[in-house]
Enzyme design. Sequence first.
Site, PDB file in Angstrom:
ATOM      1  N   SER A 277      96.490 -82.614  25.011  1.00 57.56           N
ATOM      2  CA  SER A 277      97.277 -83.546  25.817  1.00 57.56           C
ATOM      3  C   SER A 277      97.789 -84.726  24.979  1.00 57.56           C
ATOM      4  O   SER A 277      98.406 -84.508  23.951  1.00 57.56           O
ATOM      5  CB  SER A 277      96.403 -84.000  26.983  1.00 57.56           C
ATOM      6  OG  SER A 277      97.214 -84.311  28.068  1.00 57.56           O
ATOM      7  N   HIS A 418      95.968 -77.647  33.098  1.00 61.80           N
ATOM      8  CA  HIS A 418      95.952 -78.549  31.958  1.00 61.80           C
ATOM      9  C   HIS A 418      94.503 -78.803  31.532  1.00 61.80           C
ATOM     10  O   HIS A 418      93.759 -79.486  32.230  1.00 61.80           O
ATOM     11  CB  HIS A 418      96.606 -79.857  32.441  1.00 61.80           C
ATOM     12  CG  HIS A 418      96.803 -80.872  31.387  1.00 61.80           C
ATOM     13  ND1 HIS A 418      97.750 -80.750  30.410  1.00 61.80           N
ATOM     14  CD2 HIS A 418      96.183 -82.063  31.172  1.00 61.80           C
ATOM     15  CE1 HIS A 418      97.712 -81.830  29.638  1.00 61.80           C
ATOM     16  NE2 HIS A 418      96.764 -82.639  30.074  1.00 61.80           N
TER      17      HIS A 418
END
Length: 439
Positions: A277, A418
């Site tokens: 990320s 994610h």
Amino acid sequence: MVRRIVAWLGGVVLVVGQAAWAAQPEFKPNYDESKVPAYELPDPLVTRDGRPVADARTWREVRRPEILELFRTHVYGRAPGRPAKLTFDVFDLDRAVELFPATATRPAGIAHVTRKQVTIRLTGQADGPSIDLLMYLPNLGRPVPVFLLLNFAGNHAVCTDPGIRLSRSWMRSSYPGVVDNRATEASRGSAASRFPLDQILARGYGVVTAYYGDIDPDFDDGFKNGVHGAFDRPDAPRPPDAWGSIAAWAWGLSRAMDYLETDPDVDSRRVAVLGHSRLGKTALWAGAQDERFAMVISNNSGCGGAALSRRCFGETVTRINQHFPHWFCENFKRYNDRESELPVDQHMLIALIAPRPVYVASAEEDRWADPKGEFLSARHADPVYRLLGTDGMAVSDMPELGQPVMSTIGYHIRPGKHDLALYDWQRYVDFADKHLGKR
Ligand code: GCU
């Protein structure tokens, strides 16, 4: 009188400013492929003055430095070099840590592993800023290749090993066990799912990690705390290309590398830098600049990482600059809603890593990070990788879920959200086996 008028004007500006802010429409991400604007990417193999780059030497001597400079000026900002007074303090070394439960199938060499912890003092002073490194190495002969990654929740969150020093740095209060922005014993092991240490170590790799907040706490404080406060000139205005937080975290990874180069247990020519990320954006920028990293891995890095900015799919340049005004340099804000004016796009960030192996990974449900845009930037770095004599990226179309591409530019998209998942790690170790070379 003049002062009162100035104060009154200031008040008006403030009120107008607040009204403008309040009036900002809520951001609605585009998730419709048919609404992706038509765009043209800058060609990594044409110089700023229009000359084609047809050989490795022109890439190396002209175009690569030019692109690095563009990213420094317009996107991440300019960081200082290695500090003159860097010191390393190995404050913990245990060569017989029993990290994993005894099972019949536990591979030899990791029944006991090595744990080492090191404080990197950035100004050489005990009360100056410092980074704590946590290292786990398999006892499978030396030196070992390692994965180096920053973590979000402190080294103590990586696993429940009580020997890990509990972080004393500022930390987000929403994290498990964090009270008044400080970790407590209850925080131990809270991020363990992102660190499948048994699997990584059993395959012959070490893991080296540090808390990103040691380098720069992740909130907008006008660059007072963290390494900005320690290394910027307090008296001078901040230039528009001054380093933001991503550049600071990337700089911290290079300082970790400075230490690893001195550690005989580690093969510093086989260090893979990895990040998830915002820390995936960071790993890419670290790997692009610092060629000591032999391999670079971007996990779900999205906007400002692997995803192409010009696609405006999911998170956009405007939205990231508004929500995280401290991540990039001030100049990057000039490209809010004007992505097509950027002199770079993120495929050129990947190209800066060439010819070193790079792996970009996406997750199907992580549309905010634009999986297709992540794939495309890897794909559009291919001509540079090929110019430098590698096989580049083996596919031209985005692969199906769970069909990893293992050429010098690697890629996968997996089902799910994610996250940095076990599947991702397994592919990174496969990729390292292939490209870093087995012991
Ligand atoms: C937010 C942000 C992303 C970032 C992510 C993360 O979602 O918008 O750009 O990658 O946080 O770091 O978890």
